[in-house]
Motif scaffolding. Structure first.
Motif, PDB file in Angstrom:
ATOM      1  N   UNK A  10       0.868  -1.183   0.000  1.00  0.00           N
ATOM      2  CA  UNK A  10       0.000   0.000   0.000  1.00  0.00           C
ATOM      3  C   UNK A  10       0.900   1.227   0.000  1.00  0.00           C
ATOM      4  N   UNK A  11       0.297   2.402  -0.102  1.00  0.00           N
ATOM      5  CA  UNK A  11       1.078   3.621   0.087  1.00  0.00           C
ATOM      6  C   UNK A  11       1.334   3.802   1.579  1.00  0.00           C
ATOM      7  N   UNK A  12       2.197   4.742   1.896  1.00  0.00           N
ATOM      8  CA  UNK A  12       2.715   4.865   3.256  1.00  0.00           C
ATOM      9  C   UNK A  12       2.048   5.951   4.092  1.00  0.00           C
ATOM     10  N   UNK A  13       1.229   6.819   3.491  1.00  0.00           N
ATOM     11  CA  UNK A  13       0.689   7.960   4.246  1.00  0.00           C
ATOM     12  C   UNK A  13      -0.353   7.517   5.265  1.00  0.00           C
ATOM     13  N   UNK A  14      -1.268   6.662   4.840  1.00  0.00           N
ATOM     14  CA  UNK A  14      -2.254   6.094   5.763  1.00  0.00           C
ATOM     15  C   UNK A  14      -1.815   4.671   6.093  1.00  0.00           C
ATOM     16  N   UNK A  15      -2.783   3.786   6.368  1.00  0.00           N
ATOM     17  CA  UNK A  15      -2.387   2.393   6.558  1.00  0.00           C
ATOM     18  C   UNK A  15      -2.969   1.478   5.483  1.00  0.00           C
ATOM     19  N   UNK A  16      -3.432   2.089   4.380  1.00  0.00           N
ATOM     20  CA  UNK A  16      -3.874   1.281   3.242  1.00  0.00           C
ATOM     21  C   UNK A  16      -5.039   0.371   3.569  1.00  0.00           C
ATOM     22  N   UNK A  17      -6.010   0.871   4.342  1.00  0.00           N
ATOM     23  CA  UNK A  17      -7.142   0.016   4.718  1.00  0.00           C
ATOM     24  C   UNK A  17      -8.080  -0.225   3.536  1.00  0.00           C
ATOM     25  N   UNK A  18      -8.455   0.848   2.831  1.00  0.00           N
ATOM     26  CA  UNK A  18      -9.289   0.655   1.636  1.00  0.00           C
ATOM     27  C   UNK A  18      -8.436   0.120   0.484  1.00  0.00           C
ATOM     28  N   UNK A  19      -7.246   0.700   0.336  1.00  0.00           N
ATOM     29  CA  UNK A  19      -6.375   0.365  -0.798  1.00  0.00           C
ATOM     30  C   UNK A  19      -5.092  -0.267  -0.313  1.00  0.00           C
ATOM     31  N   UNK A  20      -4.963  -1.561  -0.252  1.00  0.00           N
ATOM     32  CA  UNK A  20      -5.989  -2.514  -0.626  1.00  0.00           C
ATOM     33  C   UNK A  20      -6.132  -3.543   0.486  1.00  0.00           C
ATOM     34  N   UNK A  21      -5.988  -3.060   1.757  1.00  0.00           N
ATOM     35  CA  UNK A  21      -6.191  -3.969   2.881  1.00  0.00           C
ATOM     36  C   UNK A  21      -7.530  -4.671   2.767  1.00  0.00           C
ATOM     37  N   UNK A  22      -8.556  -3.926   2.369  1.00  0.00           N
ATOM     38  CA  UNK A  22      -9.902  -4.490   2.223  1.00  0.00           C
ATOM     39  C   UNK A  22      -9.907  -5.653   1.231  1.00  0.00           C
ATOM     40  N   UNK A  23      -9.301  -5.444   0.074  1.00  0.00           N
ATOM     41  CA  UNK A  23      -9.262  -6.485  -0.962  1.00  0.00           C
ATOM     42  C   UNK A  23      -8.491  -7.712  -0.500  1.00  0.00           C
ATOM     43  N   UNK A  24      -7.435  -7.486   0.281  1.00  0.00           N
ATOM     44  CA  UNK A  24      -6.622  -8.581   0.802  1.00  0.00           C
ATOM     45  C   UNK A  24      -7.454  -9.458   1.742  1.00  0.00           C
ATOM     46  N   UNK A  25      -8.096  -8.830   2.724  1.00  0.00           N
ATOM     47  CA  UNK A  25      -8.834  -9.632   3.717  1.00  0.00           C
ATOM     48  C   UNK A  25     -10.103 -10.248   3.115  1.00  0.00           C
ATOM     49  N   UNK A  26     -10.714  -9.558   2.162  1.00  0.00           N
ATOM     50  CA  UNK A  26     -11.887 -10.144   1.487  1.00  0.00           C
ATOM     51  C   UNK A  26     -11.478 -11.395   0.706  1.00  0.00           C
ATOM     52  N   UNK A  27     -10.328 -11.328   0.049  1.00  0.00           N
ATOM     53  CA  UNK A  27      -9.860 -12.483  -0.739  1.00  0.00           C
ATOM     54  C   UNK A  27      -9.532 -13.660   0.173  1.00  0.00           C
ATOM     55  N   UNK A  28      -8.900 -13.373   1.323  1.00  0.00           N
ATOM     56  CA  UNK A  28      -8.619 -14.434   2.296  1.00  0.00           C
ATOM     57  C   UNK A  28      -9.939 -15.025   2.808  1.00  0.00           C
ATOM     58  N   UNK A  29     -10.911 -14.122   2.987  1.00  0.00           N
ATOM     59  CA  UNK A  29     -12.207 -14.541   3.524  1.00  0.00           C
ATOM     60  C   UNK A  29     -12.924 -15.524   2.608  1.00  0.00           C
ATOM     61  N   UNK A  30     -12.734 -15.370   1.300  1.00  0.00           N
ATOM     62  CA  UNK A  30     -13.379 -16.283   0.346  1.00  0.00           C
ATOM     63  C   UNK A  30     -13.012 -17.725   0.694  1.00  0.00           C
ATOM     64  N   UNK A  31     -11.721 -17.981   0.877  1.00  0.00           N
ATOM     65  CA  UNK A  31     -11.282 -19.354   1.185  1.00  0.00           C
ATOM     66  C   UNK A  31     -11.723 -19.785   2.579  1.00  0.00           C
ATOM     67  N   UNK A  32     -11.609 -18.855   3.534  1.00  0.00           N
ATOM     68  CA  UNK A  32     -11.980 -19.214   4.909  1.00  0.00           C
ATOM     69  C   UNK A  32     -13.454 -19.579   4.994  1.00  0.00           C
ATOM     70  N   UNK A  33     -14.295 -18.792   4.316  1.00  0.00           N
ATOM     71  CA  UNK A  33     -15.742 -19.058   4.337  1.00  0.00           C
ATOM     72  C   UNK A  33     -16.049 -20.428   3.732  1.00  0.00           C
ATOM     73  N   UNK A  34     -15.476 -20.700   2.560  1.00  0.00           N
ATOM     74  CA  UNK A  34     -15.754 -21.982   1.895  1.00  0.00           C
ATOM     75  C   UNK A  34     -15.299 -23.153   2.777  1.00  0.00           C
ATOM     76  N   UNK A  35     -14.151 -22.982   3.412  1.00  0.00           N
ATOM     77  CA  UNK A  35     -13.626 -24.027   4.285  1.00  0.00           C
ATOM     78  C   UNK A  35     -14.555 -24.240   5.493  1.00  0.00           C
ATOM     79  N   UNK A  36     -14.957 -23.137   6.126  1.00  0.00           N
ATOM     80  CA  UNK A  36     -15.797 -23.238   7.322  1.00  0.00           C
ATOM     81  C   UNK A  36     -17.194 -23.778   7.004  1.00  0.00           C
ATOM     82  N   UNK A  37     -17.641 -23.568   5.743  1.00  0.00           N
ATOM     83  CA  UNK A  37     -18.950 -24.102   5.354  1.00  0.00           C
ATOM     84  C   UNK A  37     -18.830 -25.555   4.871  1.00  0.00           C
ATOM     85  N   UNK A  38     -17.618 -26.116   5.014  1.00  0.00           N
ATOM     86  CA  UNK A  38     -17.354 -27.501   4.590  1.00  0.00           C
ATOM     87  C   UNK A  38     -17.590 -27.725   3.107  1.00  0.00           C
TER      88      UNK A  38
END
Ligand SMILES: [Zn+2]
Length: 469
Positions: free
Chosen positions: A289-317
């Motif tokens: 991300x850029x260094x001025x903020x902490x990159x929550x929208x760009x692209x921390x959000x996209x990172x955790x959403x992408x991780x969530x895709x796999x976690x959700x599918x796994x947890x739903x068996x």
């Protein structure tokens, strides 16, 4: 009808049937989407992961210690639900901002007005004492040629074309302005300017300067000049003072450094397909991300959403038919090295990527997706649209996908990008206010659920093979 015709008709019928099968969704799909949304809104991890990335690690510029910490943290978390993880080595540029930038306008009575600026990523510093020069205001790169070297030499060029507020797709307004930031220094350097100041890429009037990547292109090194962004409020101020005093002086001081390339990593995790393991579906965002903020929208959000895709599918068996992979790309912001390396490796290993989804447009309420796909593939996608109706997801259009999945296009992969509401995205983009508190938990989770649902559908139905046409 003769025999040949009959056979021909039969083949036609079969292929039509094959296609019809592809677009036939079932009650089970509706129930699966309901489970995905329910899980995402009640038990998902995405917000907790974003909290850690943003508040514990912070801005993650390529080549920084924070970027390395983010690599280690996300791999450790992904290993909890993926059957395999991998760190894919890639060389990335390293640039550091140094001490805070400082700038002011000096009027002809020697009074000064401080303004908010930040160095653009990749810029060289000013000399230690800073630079002070007269200002030439322009609204386009083309205008420089009309003005000519005589007026530009020794001056600071001020690019002040605002984003077009009439564009409802704000990324189009961004696209219509970003040449000033990316190529502004290269062009002004050709005419002997000593620096450039670029109006921040922001639709709102506020005090935050917005950084972003820039390039000196083919310019000779001795013509490189420092480049900074100025907040929209201060761009308006500078414009007003210039109309009152065209000989005013502008002072800029910045001490950023361009270093050599360093090693970093794409973070990869996957769940193997049970029926077609060689067909790969990927979902990702960029870890840097850029260094001025902490990159929550760009692209921390996209990172955790992408991780969530796999976690959700796994947890739903859910047992995926195809291999589903999360890819956290390094260096989207100032080089795209991670995305290029990933596509290069995929090609070298002869991996068949059928679908690649990216989330890199902020953690706002999802509206749908844009696709880089054929008409036949779009027909299939449109047949899924009704499944998303209960979740107010309606946007399924052809158009751009995303920078990080872009390099996979050559291998014929269907590409897509999550499209959240974009009206407030550029209030935060690349600025100091892109922080954790700017992301709404529920909106983030709805985005993750919407992505998981689309990945599920591609896993179930695959893609239309256009070679059959
Ligand atoms: Zn981004």
């Amino acid at each position: 009808m003769n025999k040949l015709h009959t056979i021909g008709f039969f083949i036609l019928l079969c292929s039509a049937y094959a296609k019809a099968q592809l677009v036939q969704t079932s009650q089970a799909d509706s129930l699966m989407l309901k489970s995905i949304y329910d899980y995402s809104l009640t038990e998902s991890k995405s917000y907790e992961w974003l909290d850690y990335l943003s508040n514990n690690i912070g801005g993650r510029l390529s080549g920084s210690i924070q970027a390395q910490r983010a690599v280690e943290y996300t791999e450790k978390e992904i290993a909890k639900f993926a059957s395999r993880t991998e760190l894919q080595s890639v060389m990335v540029p390293k640039w550091t901002r140094g001490t805070p930038e400082f700038a002011y306008i000096q009027l002809n009575d020697f009074s000064t007005i401080n303004v908010n600026v930040c160095a653009l990523g990749g810029s060289i510093p000013t000399r230690e004492a800073g630079i002070k020069a007269g200002v030439v205001e322009v609204t386009s790169l083309e205008q420089l040629a009309q003005i000519g070297r005589k007026e530009i030499e020794g001056k600071i060029v001020f690019y002040n074309r605002p984003m077009d507020p009439t564009k409802i797709q704000t990324f189009e307004a961004y696209g219509g302005c970003v040449d000033q930031r990316y190529s502004g220094a290269e062009e002004a350097g050709k005419y002997g300017a000593v620096g450039v100041i670029v109006r921040s890429m922001n639709l709102r009037l506020d005090d935050y300067p917005h950084t972003g990547s820039m390039s000196y292109g083919d310019l000779d090194v001795e013509n490189y000049i420092p480049a900074a962004a100025i907040s929209t409020n201060d761009a308006e101020k500078l414009h007003t003072y210039l109309s009152l005093d065209k000989n005013l002086q502008f002072f800029l001081k910045q001490d950023c450094t361009v270093w050599g390339d360093v090693e970093s990593y794409n973070v990869i995790g996957e769940i193997k397909g049970t029926k077609y393991p060689n067909e790969v579906i990927i979902v990702g965002g960029h870890l840097d991300s850029w260094d001025l903020g902490d990159g929550s929208h760009d692209d921390g959000a996209g990172v955790v959403q992408s991780m969530q895709v796999l976690e959700t599918l796994k947890k739903l068996d859910y047992q995926p038919l195809r291999t589903i992979r999360v890819v956290l790309f390094m260096n989207e912001e100032n080089g795209l090295k991670g995305a290029r390396e990933y596509a290069k490796q995929a090609k070298a290993k002869n991996e068949n990527h059928i679908f690649a989804l990216e989330s890199d447009a902020g953690g706002f309420s999802p509206r749908g997706f844009s696709f880089d796909a054929t008409e036949d593939q779009m027909k299939v996608v449109h047949s899924w649209k009704k499944l998303f109706k209960p979740y107010l997801i309606h946007y399924f259009e052809k158009g751009g996908s995303g920078a990080d999945v872009g390099p996979l296009k050559d291998s014929g992969t269907v590409l897509a990008g999550l499209r959240p509401d974009s009206q407030r995205y550029f209030d935060f983009h690349h600025a100091a206010n892109d922080t954790f508190d700017a992301v709404n938990k529920r909106e983030l989770e709805l985005g993750a659920a919407t992505m998981t649902s689309l990945i599920y559908l591609f896993d179930q139905y695959g893609v239309v093979d256009n070679s059959m046409d």
